[in-house]
Design an enzyme around this catalytic site. Structure first.
Site, short mmCIF file in Angstrom:
data_model
loop_
_atom_site.label_atom_id
_atom_site.label_comp_id
_atom_site.label_asym_id
_atom_site.label_seq_id
_atom_site.Cartn_x
_atom_site.Cartn_y
_atom_site.Cartn_z
N HIS A 124 40.55 38.74 58.34
CA HIS A 124 39.88 39.58 57.29
C HIS A 124 41.24 40.57 57.19
CE1 HIS A 124 37.85 43.25 55.96
NE2 HIS A 124 36.67 42.40 55.98
N ASP A 201 39.55 41.56 67.00
CA ASP A 201 38.68 41.97 65.81
C ASP A 201 37.21 41.67 66.24
OD1 ASP A 201 37.23 42.51 63.62
OD2 ASP A 201 38.69 41.55 62.35
N GLN A 204 32.68 40.74 63.68
CA GLN A 204 31.54 39.63 63.41
C GLN A 204 30.79 39.12 64.62
OE1 GLN A 204 30.15 39.26 60.36
NE2 GLN A 204 31.54 40.44 59.15
N LYS A 227 27.55 46.51 61.21
CA LYS A 227 27.48 45.04 61.25
C LYS A 227 26.35 44.80 62.59
CE LYS A 227 31.73 44.18 59.11
NZ LYS A 227 31.35 43.78 57.68
N CYS A 365 37.27 39.43 51.66
CA CYS A 365 38.42 40.36 52.29
C CYS A 365 39.25 39.16 52.89
CB CYS A 365 37.88 41.51 53.01
SG CYS A 365 37.07 42.73 52.14
#
Ligand code: PMP
Length: 408
Positions: A124, A201, A204, A227, A365
């Site tokens: 991303h 990261d 998600q 999220k 993104c």
């Protein structure tokens, strides 16, 4: 898999019980942001109605209650990630701010001209641009681990990319476009064999699978509350205690200091050192409640539910002529990204919306990933705990309609 529980889950999300464009709302944009359950909204409201004040400053009763609740939320986050202590949890605005914090405070001071920061082809922008900025400022170089068409990282290429100049490896736990679950533990082992720190990261990942930062072995883990069925404006940077202790702050202000004079300021210990200014207090309370909500459902139930819906979605979409799904690697989760021949993703998204179905269309993104597949945009449906088989049927019907309109 959520079975009879699903109705009770959906009752936690009154926003879903409405029509959109005259049709029952189908919310399939969960990778962008998730809806908030009543449990989260109620926790934030109760705190605001009874306990709210600024934290860490006051001697008065409300300030003490607010501080206790805020620090209890931090401890809740530590348990959620299996951190060794609450002191490893830094509250930030979200994944983006967490990554910028590591880029500026950890990596930038360690970069010399010719050094390297390694990212992957599926990142991303939030896990590309902050590294690019510190590379540009220091004369370092951004390098990229490639991936295969099916959405798997080319881990065979990793050892050669981990050079004596590599100062950081930054990788997504789960791709927001492809749904690939990267083998972070293996990546970390390879990196650490070369002495390279790893930032993961987790934006998600956290809503879909249990995360154990000690088992992963990474140095930093970043995610956003919104999220994970929590509020916007709050997220977490987990950092290994030794790493955080070895970092200087990049934002100054109240609450992050030990002493201040016009001549010299000394900084507080982590995590306070990295939390300049008044934090998103109510957000942290909401995020802790979101964790309780998710863990109350149970990871096995969530995973089984979402896997069944993902398989159904991929199956139904695959029957639509000219439809291509991106990301087919085994074990993928959460999202299905696709294009239909002769149809722009934006048109697809717009037509699907007229059927009450909310999906995303665009570059997500991840422009380098779009280039990797030779497309400008993709349509993306992404799942949450409240989605149903009917949601998936509605999606497939709406995409069929779009296909029919454009092939007519
Ligand atoms: N990383 C990934 C993989 C994401 O999907 C996102 C959000 N789309 C981010 C980082 C950034 O999250 P935020 O905008 O909440 O900071």
């Amino acid at each position: 898999p959520l079975g009879p529980q699903l109705a009770a889950v959906r009752e936690q999300f009154p926003i879903l019980a409405q029509t959109a464009r005259g049709k029952p709302l189908v919310y399939l944009d969960n990778a962008a942001t998730t809806q908030k359950p009543l449990a989260v909204l109620d926790a934030m409201r109760a705190f605001a109605l009874r306990d709210y004040a600024n934290v860490h400053r006051g001697v008065h009763l409300l300030s003490q209650r607010a501080t206790d609740a805020f620090e209890a939320a931090r401890a809740r986050l530590a348990a959620f990630l299996h951190a060794r202590s609450a002191g490893e949890i830094v509250f930030v605005r979200g994944a983006t701010e967490a990554i910028n914090l590591v880029a500026q405070s950890f990596v930038r001071p360690r970069l010399q001209p010719g050094d390297e920061v390694l990212v992957t082809a599926m990142e991303h922008h939030a896990n590309i641009v902050p590294w690019q900025m510190v590379c540009e400022a220091t004369g370092a170089r951004l390098r990229v681990l490639p991936m295969a068409d099916d959405g798997a990282l080319a881990l065979d290429a990793l050892p050669a990319l981990l050079t004596a100049r590599t100062r950081m490896l930054a990788v997504a736990h789960v791709s927001n476009v492809l749904g690939t679950v990267n083998d972070v533990a293996r990546i970390v082992r390879l990196a650490q064999a070369r002495g390279v720190p790893v930032l993961v990261d987790g934006a998600q990942a956290v809503a879909h699978l249990p995360v154990d930062v000690q088992a992963l072995g990474c140095d930093f883990y970043a995610f956003s509350g919104h999220k994970l069925y929590g509020p916007t404006g709050v997220g977490v940077l987990w950092g290994r205690a030794e790493r955080l202790a070895d970092m200087q702050p990049y934002q100054g202000g109240g609450d992050m200091i030990r002493t201040v004079s016009f001549e010299r300021t000394t900084y507080a210990d982590p995590p306070a050192r990295f939390e300049a200014g008044t934090p998103h207090i109510i957000g942290a309370i909401g995020l802790a409640a979101a964790i309780d909500f998710v863990q109350g459902l149970g990871w096995d139930a969530i995973a089984a539910h979402e896997r069944a819906l993902l398989e159904l979605a991929q199956e139904e979409l695959s029957h639509i002529p000219g439809l291509r799904i991106y990301g087919t690697v085994a074990g993928k989760i959460g999202v299905v990204s696709f294009n239909v021949d002769g149809l722009h993703a934006h048109d697809l998204g717009t037509i699907v919306d007229t059927e009450g179905v909310a999906i995303r269309a665009g570059h997500h993104c991840a422009m380098p990933l779009m280039q990797r597949y030779g497309v400008a945009a993709m349509a993306r449906a992404s799942l949450g705990v409240y989605n149903t088989e009917d949601d998936v049927h509605a999606l497939a019907r709406a995409v069929r309609k779009a296909h029919a309109m454009f092939s007519a």
